[in-house]
Design a protein around this motif. Structure first.
Motif, PDB file in Angstrom:
ATOM      1  N   UNK A 437       0.827  -1.204   0.000  1.00 51.99           N
ATOM      2  CA  UNK A 437       0.000   0.000   0.000  1.00 51.99           C
ATOM      3  C   UNK A 437       0.863   1.256   0.000  1.00 51.99           C
ATOM      4  N   UNK A 438       2.008   1.186   0.705  1.00 54.74           N
ATOM      5  CA  UNK A 438       2.929   2.323   0.735  1.00 54.74           C
ATOM      6  C   UNK A 438       3.498   2.592  -0.663  1.00 54.74           C
ATOM      7  N   UNK A 439       3.826   1.512  -1.390  1.00 51.33           N
ATOM      8  CA  UNK A 439       4.319   1.663  -2.765  1.00 51.33           C
ATOM      9  C   UNK A 439       3.260   2.306  -3.650  1.00 51.33           C
ATOM     10  N   UNK A 440       2.027   1.885  -3.465  1.00 52.39           N
ATOM     11  CA  UNK A 440       0.931   2.425  -4.268  1.00 52.39           C
ATOM     12  C   UNK A 440       0.776   3.923  -4.020  1.00 52.39           C
ATOM     13  N   UNK A 441       0.875   4.356  -2.762  1.00 53.04           N
ATOM     14  CA  UNK A 441       0.739   5.777  -2.444  1.00 53.04           C
ATOM     15  C   UNK A 441       1.864   6.593  -3.069  1.00 53.04           C
ATOM     16  N   UNK A 442       3.087   6.036  -3.059  1.00 51.19           N
ATOM     17  CA  UNK A 442       4.224   6.740  -3.671  1.00 51.19           C
ATOM     18  C   UNK A 442       4.026   6.875  -5.180  1.00 51.19           C
ATOM     19  N   UNK A 443       3.577   5.788  -5.810  1.00 50.28           N
ATOM     20  CA  UNK A 443       3.331   5.829  -7.249  1.00 50.28           C
ATOM     21  C   UNK A 443       2.212   6.810  -7.585  1.00 50.28           C
ATOM     22  N   UNK A 444       1.183   6.843  -6.732  1.00 48.81           N
ATOM     23  CA  UNK A 444       0.062   7.750  -6.970  1.00 48.81           C
ATOM     24  C   UNK A 444       0.526   9.207  -6.916  1.00 48.81           C
ATOM     25  N   UNK A 445       1.411   9.533  -5.984  1.00 49.72           N
ATOM     26  CA  UNK A 445       1.916  10.909  -5.874  1.00 49.72           C
ATOM     27  C   UNK A 445       2.704  11.296  -7.116  1.00 49.72           C
ATOM     28  N   UNK A 446       3.530  10.379  -7.626  1.00 53.62           N
ATOM     29  CA  UNK A 446       4.296  10.671  -8.830  1.00 53.62           C
ATOM     30  C   UNK A 446       3.361  10.857 -10.036  1.00 53.62           C
ATOM     31  N   UNK A 447       2.340   9.985 -10.114  1.00 50.87           N
ATOM     32  CA  UNK A 447       1.366  10.108 -11.211  1.00 50.87           C
ATOM     33  C   UNK A 447       0.624  11.437 -11.128  1.00 50.87           C
ATOM     34  N   UNK A 448       0.287  11.857  -9.903  1.00 43.80           N
ATOM     35  CA  UNK A 448      -0.425  13.115  -9.694  1.00 43.80           C
ATOM     36  C   UNK A 448       0.438  14.304 -10.090  1.00 43.80           C
ATOM     37  N   UNK A 449       1.712  14.244  -9.720  1.00 46.96           N
ATOM     38  CA  UNK A 449       2.641  15.335 -10.032  1.00 46.96           C
ATOM     39  C   UNK A 449       2.828  15.504 -11.537  1.00 46.96           C
ATOM     40  N   UNK A 450       2.858  14.396 -12.258  1.00 47.09           N
ATOM     41  CA  UNK A 450       3.113  14.446 -13.700  1.00 47.09           C
ATOM     42  C   UNK A 450       1.822  14.447 -14.528  1.00 47.09           C
ATOM     43  N   UNK A 451       0.662  14.468 -13.864  1.00 43.88           N
ATOM     44  CA  UNK A 451      -0.609  14.556 -14.583  1.00 43.88           C
ATOM     45  C   UNK A 451      -0.899  13.369 -15.483  1.00 43.88           C
TER      46      UNK A 451
END
Length: 673
Positions: A437-451
């Motif tokens: 779940x921690x990995x998923x949250x990190x990936x989600x933040x990167x996806x959010x930052x790059x749109x």
């Protein structure tokens, strides 16, 4: 009727490429849990085409050739509610029809010869590529006899690979040549075989004007067809070729197209892969039936008339010849939808009755009976032990599900649990275990930052979305977007971490060195993604076809594989790639994950074991030991007993009462107890 001089152009296999949205071949991961699609169309009275349901299908006017089918409506009403009496009543009608058909054959009825077929198709007698086999000439005569006797329809149910398409086209050519019936005819097929039908019509009946009404071709012909439909002029074509998707969609455009089709009086409506109409309540079935009731003749083509039970076969008969088959609840006679009673030793009389009912209307030949020179087909079941990491994942899932599963769980939860266990039995990357779940949250933040999911998508929504992804999908996301590559946790060896992939690592090089070429089938596009990765790791060349493959590209992929011998393997989804395709360039079939419905796997096998195959064919079925895979395989094998009813085998190969097919819930109750 002759097609007018201003008719739309007739196109062949070499026409322009077309883009078609496929609605019935998608390969979602949840669709095959119970052997049926999870996205089945459901009747919506508000969206149904505006049709008068009281209009009955009737045979053409009696010209001295027809067999009387009229029934006393009062007597039929008396039988409703008493299914056994309806069966006996129908049996009596079928016995009388059979006697009249036999009488017609013995009264010096002229059978059509191969030379007449060639004349009808305007073929050169020396062309060896356009020669019907003797059993195909018999099939054409069967279709012609039922057509001339005004029975209203027929079911051509030859085993897959015996050339049913060619027999149907030759039949249409003959009724034009001998009976003066030039149509118009409507041919409805799955998206995957539209181009093949177009090619075969061009080859066997070059004089036919064919309208390919699918993809971009629709807009090209639409205005001219609408104008013709509104006038009193004959249709500007002999054959109208379209896909089932036209009868599935609820858009205004599709409704307009169906309304246009109802303006013509169709001579013959041909439905390929007709088992797709087995559900009489589906939106597809109802829309087609509203059109078919106006046709003079209906021809159903299917290599698998028995996919799950006899009720579905009865539904096809009712669709094809409603003047003969009344709408009764056949389930009441069979006790359940799996047809268990029919197949026990105590019901041989009922089996014989059913065979007698089928015999006048269903022509079914199997390869072994009609093609002595067909290459042999060897069946192998490869039962494999899970690799260590897979075994751990499967056992952990069992422990988790034992805590939440009860016999009263809703069906949706049962299906979800069962699907997860199926995925683990095939490949652990089909679930999420490696990415936390921690990995998923990190990936989600990167996806959010790059749109990556769009500027309007919130972080919370991205987290929710990624949480539903499996390990492979998250890995693919990381690989697709370079800025996320550092978060990818999977390596090439992870692709091989399943029992079945380990077997492929050993089997595929052996096949390649021996000059064999395999078709590899899976029900899930996600599994096909992983298999692609496996082939890349092994440096093996391949092609791929699934439900997302554009219709205009499918035949090109098939042609490339059959011609280019340096292409080693072909990856196909069982649903999209298992119907109608001719892949005789392969001589090996690998069923990666078996289907609840064995007919789907048999269709897949016959993509290469068919007319034109010069090599022996070997079929490998991969089954993971000590998992739900074994239960599914057992159910599929028992379902094959149903075919014996249609093919005349009433031997005691039927399952006993203690071998009844288990539902998903029953299987889970057994393994989670």
């Amino acid at each position: 009727m002759q097609a007018g001089e201003g008719a739309p152009r007739r196109t062949g296999g070499g026409g322009s490429r077309r883009r078609v949205v496929v609605s019935d071949d998608d390969d979602g991961e949840g669709e095959c849990v119970s052997g049926k699609r999870s996205r089945r169309a459901v009747i919506d009275p508000g969206d149904e085409d505006d049709e008068e349901e009281s209009v009955a299908l009737r045979p053409r006017a009696d010209d001295g050739l027809a067999i009387g089918l009229e029934e006393d409506d009062a007597s039929i009403r008396l039988l409703q509610g008493r299914p056994q009496d309806v069966i006996k009543h129908t049996l009596g009608k079928c016995e009388r029809i059979t006697a009249k058909l036999r009488s017609a054959l013995t009264e010096a009825a002229k059978l059509v010869s191969h030379a007449e077929v060639q004349a009808a198709c305007q073929m050169a007698g020396s062309n060896k590529d356009q020669m019907l086999c003797p059993y195909q000439v018999v099939g054409v005569n069967f279709l012609l006899l039922l057509y001339r006797k005004r029975l209203g329809g027929a079911i051509l149910a030859d085993e897959m690979g015996l050339g049913k398409t060619v027999q149907a086209i030759a039949f249409l050519a003959l009724i034009k040549h001998l009976d003066g019936d030039a149509g118009p005819h409507l041919i409805v097929t799955p998206a995957s075989v539209l181009e093949n039908w177009q090619r075969e019509l061009e080859k066997w009946c070059p004089a036919f004007t064919v309208i390919p009404f699918h993809g971009n071709e629709r807009s090209a012909f639409k205005d001219e067809l609408l104008s013709a439909a509104r006038s009193d002029k004959p249709p500007p074509f002999h054959v109208f070729l379209t896909g089932y998707s036209l009868f599935e969609r609820k858009s205004a455009a599709s409704k307009d197209d169906r309304s246009m089709l109802r303006k013509w009086k169709w001579s013959c409506i041909v439905m390929d892969e007709a088992h797709l109409l087995k559900d009489r309540t589906s939106y597809r079935n109802r829309n087609l039936k509203s059109l078919a009731r106006r046709a003079c003749h209906r021809l159903m083509i299917t290599g698998t008339p028995l996919q799950n039970d006899l009720q579905e076969l009865w539904s096809l008969l009712e669709f094809t010849m409603p003047a003969i088959f009344t709408n009764c609840e056949f389930d009441a006679i069979l006790d359940n939808r799996n047809g268990r009673r029919v197949l026990t030793a105590d019901n041989i009389d009922l089996i014989k009755q059913i065979q007698a009912i089928l015999s006048p209307f269903v022509l079914r030949r199997v390869k072994a009976a009609v093609m002595d020179q067909l290459t042999p087909k060897l069946q192998k079941v490869e039962s494999v032990d899970m690799v260590e990491s897979q075994d751990v994942a499967y056992r952990e899932a069992l422990v988790e599900y034992r805590q939440s599963f009860t016999s009263s769980c809703p069906q949706r939860q049962v299906s979800s649990i069962f699907t997860q266990l199926r995925k683990l039995a095939n490949h652990p990357l089909l679930v999420r275990r490696i990415y936390t779940n921690n990995d998923v949250e990190k990936l989600a933040k990167r996806c959010f930052q790059h749109g990556i999911f769009g500027s309007e998508c919130t972080l919370e929504r991205i987290v929710e979305e990624l949480s539903s992804y499996n390990d492979y999908t998250l890995h693919k996301l990381c690989c697709t977007h370079g800025m996320l590559a550092s978060h990818s946790k999977l390596r090439d060896k992870d692709a091989l971490e399943s029992a079945k992939c380990q077997l492929l690592v050993k089997l595929l090089p052996h096949l390649q060195s021996a000059g064999h070429r395999p078709l590899i089938f899976s029900q899930w596009t996600g599994m096909l993604d992983i298999l692609e990765w496996v082939l890349q790791v092994m440096n093996l060349s391949y092609r791929r076809l699934d439900g997302s493959t554009q219709v205009c590209e499918r035949q090109s992929l098939v042609d490339d594989f059959n011609k280019e011998l340096d292409i080693f393997a072909f990856l196909l989804s069982t649903r999209a790639g298992g119907q109608g395709l001719n892949l005789t360039g392969a001589d090996t079939v690998i069923i990666h994950d078996v289907d609840f419905n064995p007919q789907m796997d048999r269709q897949a096998e016959d993509r290469c074991h068919r007319i034109g195959q010069s090599k022996s064919v070997t079929v490998y079925r991969l089954v993971t030991k000590s998992t739900v895979d074994e239960n599914i395989f057992g159910i599929a094998q028992r379902k094959l007993v149903l075919d014996a009813v249609l093919e005349g085998d009433v031997s005691s190969s039927s399952p006993s009462a203690d071998e009844d097919e288990r539902t998903m819930g029953q299987i889970l109750s057994m393994i989670l107890s």
